[in-house]
Design a protein around this motif. Structure first.
Motif, PDB file in Angstrom:
ATOM      1  N   GLU A  77       0.938  -1.341  -0.069  1.00 24.69           N
ATOM      2  CA  GLU A  77      -0.158   0.245  -0.253  1.00 24.69           C
ATOM      3  C   GLU A  77       0.510   1.329  -0.239  1.00 24.69           C
ATOM      4  OE1 GLU A  77      -4.119  -1.910   1.847  1.00 24.69           O
ATOM      5  OE2 GLU A  77      -1.650  -1.146   3.667  1.00 24.69           O
ATOM      6  N   GLN A  78       1.858   1.326   0.515  1.00 23.61           N
ATOM      7  CA  GLN A  78       2.656   2.568   0.748  1.00 23.61           C
ATOM      8  C   GLN A  78       3.356   2.764  -0.390  1.00 23.61           C
ATOM      9  OE1 GLN A  78       5.658   2.642   4.111  1.00 23.61           O
ATOM     10  NE2 GLN A  78       3.904   2.169   5.806  1.00 23.61           N
ATOM     11  N   LYS A  79       3.902   1.314  -1.390  1.00 19.26           N
ATOM     12  CA  LYS A  79       4.115   1.528  -3.004  1.00 19.26           C
ATOM     13  C   LYS A  79       3.327   2.128  -3.425  1.00 19.26           C
ATOM     14  CE  LYS A  79       7.430  -0.907  -5.665  1.00 19.26           C
ATOM     15  NZ  LYS A  79       7.722  -1.860  -5.985  1.00 19.26           N
ATOM     16  N   ARG A  80       1.786   2.342  -3.559  1.00 17.74           N
ATOM     17  CA  ARG A  80       1.014   2.278  -4.459  1.00 17.74           C
ATOM     18  C   ARG A  80       0.912   4.104  -4.464  1.00 17.74           C
ATOM     19  NH1 ARG A  80      -1.409  -2.768  -3.342  1.00 17.74           N
ATOM     20  NH2 ARG A  80      -3.142  -1.532  -1.878  1.00 17.74           N
ATOM     21  N   GLY A  81       0.675   3.738  -2.567  1.00 17.61           N
ATOM     22  CA  GLY A  81       0.710   5.652  -2.470  1.00 17.61           C
ATOM     23  C   GLY A  81      -0.814   5.700  -2.266  1.00 17.61           C
ATOM     24  N   VAL A  82      -1.236   7.263  -1.578  1.00 20.11           N
ATOM     25  CA  VAL A  82      -2.198   6.882  -0.944  1.00 20.11           C
ATOM     26  C   VAL A  82      -3.118   8.697  -1.568  1.00 20.11           C
ATOM     27  CG1 VAL A  82      -1.656   6.351   1.666  1.00 20.11           C
ATOM     28  CG2 VAL A  82      -1.534   8.717   0.780  1.00 20.11           C
ATOM     29  N   HIS A  97       3.781  13.782   6.269  1.00 17.96           N
ATOM     30  CA  HIS A  97       4.542  12.937   6.085  1.00 17.96           C
ATOM     31  C   HIS A  97       4.693  11.415   5.427  1.00 17.96           C
ATOM     32  CE1 HIS A  97       5.143  13.680  10.777  1.00 17.96           C
ATOM     33  NE2 HIS A  97       4.068  14.157  10.203  1.00 17.96           N
ATOM     34  N   GLY A  98       3.625  11.548   4.014  1.00 17.13           N
ATOM     35  CA  GLY A  98       3.950  10.504   2.764  1.00 17.13           C
ATOM     36  C   GLY A  98       5.373  10.896   2.384  1.00 17.13           C
ATOM     37  N   ILE A 103       6.599   8.326   0.385  1.00 19.32           N
ATOM     38  CA  ILE A 103       5.340   7.339   0.225  1.00 19.32           C
ATOM     39  C   ILE A 103       4.223   8.500  -1.144  1.00 19.32           C
ATOM     40  CG2 ILE A 103       2.426   6.825   0.302  1.00 19.32           C
ATOM     41  CD1 ILE A 103       3.529   6.014   3.669  1.00 19.32           C
ATOM     42  N   PRO A 104       4.301   7.758  -1.906  1.00 17.77           N
ATOM     43  CA  PRO A 104       3.597   8.778  -2.669  1.00 17.77           C
ATOM     44  C   PRO A 104       2.149   9.270  -2.326  1.00 17.77           C
ATOM     45  CG  PRO A 104       4.192   6.452  -3.929  1.00 17.77           C
ATOM     46  CD  PRO A 104       4.326   6.529  -3.058  1.00 17.77           C
ATOM     47  N   VAL A 105       1.675  10.258  -2.269  1.00 17.98           N
ATOM     48  CA  VAL A 105       0.968  11.288  -2.037  1.00 17.98           C
ATOM     49  C   VAL A 105       0.459  12.091  -2.890  1.00 17.98           C
ATOM     50  CG1 VAL A 105      -0.286  12.850  -0.404  1.00 17.98           C
ATOM     51  CG2 VAL A 105       1.407  11.426   0.732  1.00 17.98           C
ATOM     52  N   LYS A 117      -2.271  27.139  -0.877  1.00 21.35           N
ATOM     53  CA  LYS A 117      -2.211  26.027   0.146  1.00 21.35           C
ATOM     54  C   LYS A 117      -2.039  24.864  -0.464  1.00 21.35           C
ATOM     55  CE  LYS A 117      -6.493  27.440   3.547  1.00 21.35           C
ATOM     56  NZ  LYS A 117      -7.442  26.786   4.057  1.00 21.35           N
ATOM     57  N   VAL A 118      -1.915  25.099  -2.834  1.00 25.45           N
ATOM     58  CA  VAL A 118      -1.552  23.946  -3.411  1.00 25.45           C
ATOM     59  C   VAL A 118      -0.442  24.517  -3.310  1.00 25.45           C
ATOM     60  CG1 VAL A 118      -1.786  23.944  -5.814  1.00 25.45           C
ATOM     61  CG2 VAL A 118      -3.868  24.648  -4.310  1.00 25.45           C
ATOM     62  N   GLN A 119       0.095  25.812  -3.478  1.00 25.98           N
ATOM     63  CA  GLN A 119       2.170  25.741  -3.220  1.00 25.98           C
ATOM     64  C   GLN A 119       2.549  24.403  -1.970  1.00 25.98           C
ATOM     65  OE1 GLN A 119       2.659  29.589  -3.789  1.00 25.98           O
ATOM     66  NE2 GLN A 119       2.750  29.802  -6.100  1.00 25.98           N
ATOM     67  N   GLN A 120       1.908  24.940  -1.029  1.00 24.64           N
ATOM     68  CA  GLN A 120       2.262  24.973   0.488  1.00 24.64           C
ATOM     69  C   GLN A 120       2.164  23.174   0.149  1.00 24.64           C
ATOM     70  OE1 GLN A 120      -0.547  26.562   3.400  1.00 24.64           O
ATOM     71  NE2 GLN A 120       1.745  27.509   3.683  1.00 24.64           N
ATOM     72  N   THR A 121       1.528  22.183  -0.252  1.00 23.26           N
ATOM     73  CA  THR A 121       1.227  21.228  -0.314  1.00 23.26           C
ATOM     74  C   THR A 121       1.856  20.651  -1.452  1.00 23.26           C
ATOM     75  OG1 THR A 121      -1.464  21.938   0.014  1.00 23.26           O
ATOM     76  CG2 THR A 121      -0.810  19.464  -0.814  1.00 23.26           C
ATOM     77  N   GLU A 122       2.382  21.758  -2.322  1.00 29.23           N
ATOM     78  CA  GLU A 122       3.083  20.981  -3.749  1.00 29.23           C
ATOM     79  C   GLU A 122       4.363  21.025  -3.088  1.00 29.23           C
ATOM     80  OE1 GLU A 122       0.611  21.672  -7.461  1.00 29.23           O
ATOM     81  OE2 GLU A 122       2.436  23.431  -6.580  1.00 29.23           O
ATOM     82  N   GLY A 123       4.719  21.291  -2.303  1.00 28.94           N
ATOM     83  CA  GLY A 123       6.221  21.751  -1.293  1.00 28.94           C
ATOM     84  C   GLY A 123       6.231  20.660  -0.949  1.00 28.94           C
ATOM     85  N   HIS A 124       5.403  20.208   0.056  1.00 29.50           N
ATOM     86  CA  HIS A 124       5.678  18.649   0.406  1.00 29.50           C
ATOM     87  C   HIS A 124       5.887  17.027  -0.321  1.00 29.50           C
ATOM     88  CE1 HIS A 124       5.113  20.349   4.463  1.00 29.50           C
ATOM     89  NE2 HIS A 124       4.483  21.453   3.863  1.00 29.50           N
ATOM     90  N   GLY A 125       6.116  18.141  -1.481  1.00 31.60           N
ATOM     91  CA  GLY A 125       5.627  16.453  -2.418  1.00 31.60           C
ATOM     92  C   GLY A 125       4.449  15.993  -3.163  1.00 31.60           C
ATOM     93  N   ALA A 126       3.151  16.757  -2.934  1.00 30.09           N
ATOM     94  CA  ALA A 126       2.575  15.679  -2.837  1.00 30.09           C
ATOM     95  C   ALA A 126       2.115  16.328  -4.420  1.00 30.09           C
ATOM     96  CB  ALA A 126       1.358  16.297  -2.044  1.00 30.09           C
ATOM     97  N   THR A 127       1.147  15.586  -5.480  1.00 29.86           N
ATOM     98  CA  THR A 127       0.705  15.652  -6.353  1.00 29.86           C
ATOM     99  C   THR A 127      -0.817  16.027  -6.388  1.00 29.86           C
ATOM    100  OG1 THR A 127       2.112  13.508  -7.290  1.00 29.86           O
ATOM    101  CG2 THR A 127      -0.512  14.749  -8.555  1.00 29.86           C
ATOM    102  N   VAL A 128      -1.007  17.661  -7.075  1.00 26.47           N
ATOM    103  CA  VAL A 128      -2.359  18.197  -6.047  1.00 26.47           C
ATOM    104  C   VAL A 128      -3.234  17.585  -7.538  1.00 26.47           C
ATOM    105  CG1 VAL A 128      -3.730  20.250  -5.769  1.00 26.47           C
ATOM    106  CG2 VAL A 128      -1.064  19.969  -4.767  1.00 26.47           C
ATOM    107  N   VAL A 129      -3.753  18.042  -7.449  1.00 24.48           N
ATOM    108  CA  VAL A 129      -4.994  17.378  -8.748  1.00 24.48           C
ATOM    109  C   VAL A 129      -6.324  18.835  -7.903  1.00 24.48           C
ATOM    110  CG1 VAL A 129      -7.147  16.637  -9.778  1.00 24.48           C
ATOM    111  CG2 VAL A 129      -5.266  15.139  -9.207  1.00 24.48           C
ATOM    112  N   LEU A 130      -6.728  19.656  -8.464  1.00 27.85           N
ATOM    113  CA  LEU A 130      -7.745  20.760  -8.397  1.00 27.85           C
ATOM    114  C   LEU A 130      -9.308  20.411  -9.479  1.00 27.85           C
ATOM    115  CD1 LEU A 130      -5.333  23.764  -9.091  1.00 27.85           C
ATOM    116  CD2 LEU A 130      -6.277  22.631  -7.118  1.00 27.85           C
TER     117      LEU A 130
END
Length: 413
Positions: A77-82, A97-98, A103-105, A117-130
């Protein structure tokens, strides 16, 4: 309403699961301080203890539940992502924490989410979908993507692991201050108060648990009372502006929460301002909800040892500035006076003399000659000024009236 219980009703949230969560996340979460506020205690008539969850790395308690959930995923599950749906603190906690755990987020946010808020989330390495106009739209899309890609959906509140993680706050508060009589906890979807309620009632069965919601979003309050109150509007406490509590969390709330209070926007604004002025700490509207309840319902808390959770500090700086200025205006320390003058040389000079004599600082002056119902030779002047307190402002107004001026304060709504 509440009874002492070691477990949530027909749920997997128990004191044991909360303790296990605390052991699991302790090395990666800030153990935030629980401190007595002498000034707020004097103001409210209660002994006020503050839990500074706004000092977490992402400035909100949401990290606790997110990390507890992520750490219990299988290797596959960690490998696939959340994936999660959030426009706020939950997104930050899962993304941060991902990234730490590799863990891909993916985070789905409504299209109107502020860029910061989008930039802060992307700054943690997450992929953002609007996607979508509302949170419900974003959550529905997140569930679709989770199904399509085999991702684990991390719910912001209606999940036993999430609630258990949030409940670790109660363990720390009661270890630090065993004599607490009451916990006053903000309610959005219910994950925080559910976890805190289970842990607190098991550790100290006679402790009182009070929930707080914004008047504009009384979702759990309505459910508990069988009402159908509207949930809509722009609230300062957007972090708890939830139209529907979780199914799991609502059942726990029914068993553990003694009462739910509603707070208005003015009390939320005042609470945010007071926490900055007195405690020198920045909180968002949801984080100030507990203090707002104390300010609005002082008799309910009088002489009790009260624990408040400052659950988040992510507030837009421009919004914070507006809140502080509005609070100064309500306290009489900032004012706009509308003064009728005669349109002749020296008119402004003579009115300014009164301000000087009363030692009042003039900030801005606005002349109005055209858009007025006064005669052509009439003049309206708005003067923004800074005073020491409301009594000082009243002395200024009295002095202006003694000099023959017509004065009317421009009041806040």
């Amino acid at each position: 309403m509440a009874t002492a219980a070691d477990t949530g009703p027909d749920s997997t949230v128990t004191l044991e699961s909360v303790r296990a969560a605390h052991d699991r996340i302790a090395d990666s979460i800030v153990r935030t301080p629980t401190m007595l506020s002498k000034t707020l205690s004097e103001m409210t008539g209660a002994n006020v203890w503050l839990k500074f969850e706004n000092l977490q790395f992402t400035a909100a308690f949401k990290e606790r539940g997110a990390l507890n959930k992520l750490l219990q995923l299988s290797d596959a599950e960690q490998k696939r992502g959340v994936i999660a749906a959030s426009a706020g603190n939950h997104a930050q906690g899962v993304a941060y924490h991902g990234a730490r755990l590799g863990i891909p987020v993916t985070i789905v946010m409504p299209q109107h989410t502020p860029t910061v808020k989008v930039q802060q989330t992307e700054g943690h390495g997450a992929t953002v979908v609007l996607h979508g106009e509302r949170f419900d739209d974003a959550q529905a899309r997140a569930c679709e993507i989770a199904e399509e890609r085999g991702l684990v959906f991390v719910h912001p509140f209606d999940d036993a692991d999430i609630a258990a993680g949030q409940g670790t706050i109660a363990i720390e508060m009661l270890e630090d201050v065993p004599d607490l009589d009451l916990l006053c906890v903000p309610i959005g979807g219910g994950g925080l108060i559910a976890g805190v309620g289970v842990a607190a009632k098991a550790m100290k069965p006679d402790i009182e648990l009070i929930g707080v919601e914004a008047e504009l979003y009384p979702s759990t309050y309505s459910k508990m009372r069988g009402l159908k109150l509207p949930c809509e509007g722009d609230t300062l406490a957007e972090g708890i502006a939830v139209k529907e509590p979780g199914g799991l969390t609502l059942e726990i709330i029914r068993e553990t929460v003694d009462d739910i209070l509603l707070v208005g926007e003015r009390d939320l604004e005042r609470a945010v301002a007071l926490l900055l002025q007195i405690e020198k700490t920045v909180v968002e509207g949801a984080g100030a909800a507990g203090l707002a309840a104390l300010l609005d319902h002082p008799a309910k808390f009088k002489d009790k040892n009260v624990g408040l959770i400052l659950c988040g500090g992510n507030i837009d700086t421009r919004l914070l500035a507006n809140v502080l200025l509005r609070n100064l205006a309500r306290d009489g320390r900032l004012a706009r006076l509308r003064i009728r003058l005669k349109d002749r040389p020296g008119a402004l000079y003579y009115v300014a003399k009164v301000f000087d004599e009363q030692q009042v600082n003039i900030i801005e002056v606005y002349h109005q000659r055209v858009f007025t119902t006064l005669p052509a030779k009439g003049l309206i002047t708005d003067i923004e000024c800074e005073t020491r307190d409301r009594a000082h402002l009243e002395r200024l107004i009295a002095a202006l009236e003694r000099e023959g001026y017509e004065v009317s304060p421009v009041e806040l709504a």
